[in-house]
Design a protein around this motif. Structure first.
Motif, short mmCIF file in Angstrom:
data_model
loop_
_atom_site.label_atom_id
_atom_site.label_comp_id
_atom_site.label_asym_id
_atom_site.label_seq_id
_atom_site.Cartn_x
_atom_site.Cartn_y
_atom_site.Cartn_z
N SER A 253 4.36 4.43 11.54
CA SER A 253 3.41 5.59 11.55
C SER A 253 3.01 5.66 13.01
CB SER A 253 2.24 5.20 10.55
OG SER A 253 1.50 4.25 11.13
N ASN A 254 2.82 7.09 13.25
CA ASN A 254 2.50 7.65 14.61
C ASN A 254 1.01 7.21 14.72
OD1 ASN A 254 4.67 8.49 16.22
ND2 ASN A 254 4.82 10.23 14.92
N SER A 255 0.49 7.46 15.93
CA SER A 255 -0.96 7.60 16.26
C SER A 255 -1.52 8.74 15.63
CB SER A 255 -1.17 7.38 17.79
OG SER A 255 -0.68 8.59 18.49
N ASN A 256 -2.83 8.90 15.81
CA ASN A 256 -3.40 10.18 15.09
C ASN A 256 -4.53 10.40 16.13
OD1 ASN A 256 -4.73 12.06 13.50
ND2 ASN A 256 -5.97 10.38 12.48
N ILE A 257 -4.23 11.46 16.93
CA ILE A 257 -5.34 11.95 17.88
C ILE A 257 -6.02 13.31 17.24
CG2 ILE A 257 -3.93 11.35 20.01
CD1 ILE A 257 -3.02 14.44 20.42
N THR A 258 -5.91 13.68 16.07
CA THR A 258 -6.49 14.74 15.42
C THR A 258 -7.87 14.31 14.89
OG1 THR A 258 -5.63 14.35 13.23
CG2 THR A 258 -3.92 15.45 14.73
N PRO A 259 -8.69 15.39 14.56
CA PRO A 259 -10.10 14.79 13.88
C PRO A 259 -9.76 14.35 12.66
CG PRO A 259 -10.17 16.93 15.07
CD PRO A 259 -8.65 16.78 14.95
N PHE A 260 -8.56 14.56 11.97
CA PHE A 260 -8.70 14.23 10.35
C PHE A 260 -8.24 12.53 10.32
CE2 PHE A 260 -7.33 18.46 10.89
CZ PHE A 260 -8.54 19.34 9.92
N ALA A 261 -9.05 11.88 9.80
CA ALA A 261 -8.88 10.33 9.91
C ALA A 261 -8.17 10.36 8.50
CB ALA A 261 -10.32 9.69 9.45
N ARG A 262 -7.42 8.98 8.49
CA ARG A 262 -6.67 8.66 7.09
C ARG A 262 -7.00 7.08 6.83
NH1 ARG A 262 -1.74 6.63 7.83
NH2 ARG A 262 -1.01 7.06 5.84
N SER A 263 -7.01 7.12 5.49
CA SER A 263 -7.30 5.71 4.94
C SER A 263 -6.33 5.60 3.48
CB SER A 263 -8.62 5.45 4.83
OG SER A 263 -9.20 6.31 3.73
N ASN A 264 -5.89 4.45 3.09
CA ASN A 264 -5.17 4.26 1.98
C ASN A 264 -5.44 2.78 1.51
OD1 ASN A 264 -3.27 2.40 3.23
ND2 ASN A 264 -2.54 4.21 4.49
N VAL A 265 -5.26 2.69 0.29
CA VAL A 265 -4.93 1.41 -0.28
C VAL A 265 -3.53 0.95 -0.34
CG1 VAL A 265 -5.76 -0.02 -2.32
CG2 VAL A 265 -6.95 2.05 -2.01
N PHE A 266 -3.51 -0.11 -0.05
CA PHE A 266 -2.00 -0.80 0.12
C PHE A 266 -1.80 -2.10 -0.68
CE2 PHE A 266 1.23 -3.37 2.33
CZ PHE A 266 2.34 -2.24 2.37
N ILE A 267 -1.14 -2.24 -1.71
CA ILE A 267 -1.01 -3.24 -2.42
C ILE A 267 0.55 -3.75 -2.60
CG2 ILE A 267 -1.24 -4.40 -4.81
CD1 ILE A 267 -3.30 -1.97 -5.36
N VAL A 268 1.02 -4.77 -2.57
CA VAL A 268 2.36 -5.39 -2.60
C VAL A 268 2.53 -5.99 -3.76
CG1 VAL A 268 4.10 -6.65 -1.50
CG2 VAL A 268 2.27 -5.81 -0.12
N TYR A 269 3.42 -5.59 -4.69
CA TYR A 269 3.87 -6.36 -5.92
C TYR A 269 5.21 -7.12 -5.82
CZ TYR A 269 0.06 -3.78 -7.89
OH TYR A 269 -1.21 -3.22 -8.22
N ASN A 270 5.25 -8.49 -5.96
CA ASN A 270 6.66 -9.13 -5.94
C ASN A 270 6.77 -9.70 -7.29
OD1 ASN A 270 8.52 -10.54 -4.71
ND2 ASN A 270 7.34 -12.50 -4.33
N SER A 271 8.34 -10.00 -7.49
CA SER A 271 8.63 -10.22 -8.98
C SER A 271 8.45 -11.79 -8.82
CB SER A 271 10.03 -10.14 -9.10
OG SER A 271 10.46 -10.86 -9.96
N VAL A 272 7.66 -12.01 -10.47
CA VAL A 272 7.40 -13.69 -10.65
C VAL A 272 8.74 -14.35 -10.49
CG1 VAL A 272 5.36 -13.04 -11.80
CG2 VAL A 272 7.38 -13.11 -12.97
N GLU A 273 10.01 -13.65 -10.61
CA GLU A 273 11.19 -14.44 -10.50
C GLU A 273 11.45 -14.65 -8.85
OE1 GLU A 273 13.75 -12.57 -13.10
OE2 GLU A 273 12.60 -12.68 -14.81
N ASN A 274 10.63 -14.06 -7.89
CA ASN A 274 10.87 -14.31 -6.80
C ASN A 274 9.73 -14.85 -5.77
OD1 ASN A 274 12.57 -13.35 -4.22
ND2 ASN A 274 11.24 -11.51 -4.13
N ALA A 275 8.89 -15.78 -6.54
CA ALA A 275 7.72 -16.30 -5.91
C ALA A 275 8.14 -16.94 -4.58
CB ALA A 275 7.23 -17.22 -6.87
#
Lengths: 300, 300
Positions: A253-275
């Protein structure tokens, strides 16, 4: 049911080679038939071919507001700020990420176990899934920092001991993603190749790498070749929408010099067969907040 | 005919105020009738309303190649690199800009006096025009630096003594401008307002300001208000195309972490009826390569 894979081979050798190298991914992108729903077949095909899919509206406006309020509360809490799981920008001292929010916040725990999210992940990975990592990310206006090209899986494999590319991330947008405020960029199709990186992993590398990138960063020549071959997709979209992307996508992702902030929720799911087991290329595994060892299926 | 304006008033006070302030621009954007051509009336209206216009293809493929070859030659010439008119990136030591190329390079002199360029500038400014500044800009792949929001006119007024907003810049693209490789961003309509900036201009400010921005940078609150009111246009386009924009546009460009480098030729035309005098807010005028004192009409 939780199942642990015995590590008998390293299908993705990295940080153990003298020069960068690209190998074909030996694993599928969509595991199982991919036909169970809730994703339709066109969306699954797009994910399979490009390594990502987009969801225009995942949550309701009320849920969005609840998450934004919770984010503000967390980022202003001095106890949260001082926690090891909170990553502070070295220059500005602003909060950049707060990890393990699916355990520390009721609001984010709810969405992390929500069937709208979990069932999509189950469909793509062809099994029960557990939460490997969760965080909220902030990219403030005017001074949001860039994040260079990388595959998440390379780090999870090297430092967390994730055996195969059988994990999917979801990024839920809490603000609008314009082309110009540092949105996610993906090289579509790059998930079918694995870039072997050079450089040994130092002790406690995560303390640096969560702020600044070092080992696990692909070389420029490979990235130039990838950009020419795959191009770059810029993932714009409204607040409340989401992106799901394969663990091995080349993204940035690029930097952000605009006045518009960004935020997100990030969740990683892994297979239980790939623990996760022992790290494949690091002296010891990263702490639980970066790579969980709780393989309990999500959404149950 | 060259005519010098006697400076009797400062219509754009800046760097002399205690707090940032926004005033209405007292001057027009299009000077004279704007009907002489070569620009059609819809394009002139777009320029008047938004502060910029785009040209899909300004030069031929052969001319484009000639300019790219010349750019490569210049950037590899050790004499050019060592020249005061060449701006080198402090961190990477890469060449960022080479100034006054309309005097030092036959190839760029030709395009700077070409009727396709000069006649458009004459039409918008309603008079003969002279070259106030010229340069080539490089934004390399992977590490191209951002440039924060600013009005060029604010600097030209404060440091070069340009009396009124009667100048236009042309940026000719030598590479393709994607949304993601740090293209020009403009707040459309912002050219109708003038932001009075705080902070006195230090001696020889240009030596710093051509590398990093300081005085003349608008405050965040004003920029947030402008972004909400005007929005942001991202100027994508093919190599060989061009953008002409008003001297007082609020504009910026993001960093570039993609492998796709960017370069362009940048020429500023000022009306001969608006020739520069003593700086309005600086101890002394910048050197000739940044703000020319040769008011000879271009293209003749």
């Amino acid at each position: 049911m939780t199942e642990t894979v015995t590590q008998i081979e390293d299908a993705y050798p990295t940080r153990s080679v003298d020069r960068p190298n690209v190998i074909d991914r030996p694993d599928p992108t969509v595991w199982g038939s991919g036909r169970e729903g809730p994703l339709d077949s066109a969306t699954v095909r797009h994910y399979n071919d490009n390594g990502y899919l987009t969801i225009d509206q995942l949550v309701t406006p009320a849920e969005l507001q609840e998450m934004k309020d919770e984010l503000e509360r967390l980022s202003e809490d001095p106890v949260v700020r001082a926690d090891e799981r909170t990553i502070v920008e070295p220059a500005s001292q602003g909060v950049r990420s707060i990890f393990e929010i699916h355990n520390t916040s009721e609001v984010f725990k709810k969405i992390a176990h929500d069937p709208r999210v979990v069932n999509r992940a189950r469909q793509l990975l062809g099994s029960d899934v557990y939460i490997h990592q969760s965080r909220v990310n902030f990219k403030p206006g005017f001074e949001g920092k860039e994040f260079s090209w990388h595959s998440d899986f390379e780090t999870w494999h090297a430092e967390d001991g994730m055996p195969r590319t059988r994990a999917v991330s979801i990024s839920i947008s809490l603000t609008r993603n314009y082309s110009f405020n540092g949105p996610l960029m993906i090289m579509p199709g790059s998930h079918t190749k694995f870039v072997q990186c050079v450089g040994k992993t130092p002790e406690d590398n995560y303390k640096q790498s969560l702020q600044m990138q070092g080992p696990g960063t692909p070389d420029k020549k490979t990235l130039e070749g990838f950009a020419d071959k795959y191009g770059i997709d810029v993932l714009e979209g409204e607040a409340g929408g989401a992106i799901m992307f394969d663990s091995n996508c080349m993204h940035a992702s690029n930097s952000n010099i605009t006045p518009f902030a960004r935020s997100n929720v990030f969740i990683v799911y892994n297979s239980v067969e790939n623990a996760c087991g022992e790290p494949f290329a690091a002296p010891k595994a990263r702490p639980e907040f970066a790579g969980s060892r709780d393989f309990t299926p999500a959404g149950q």
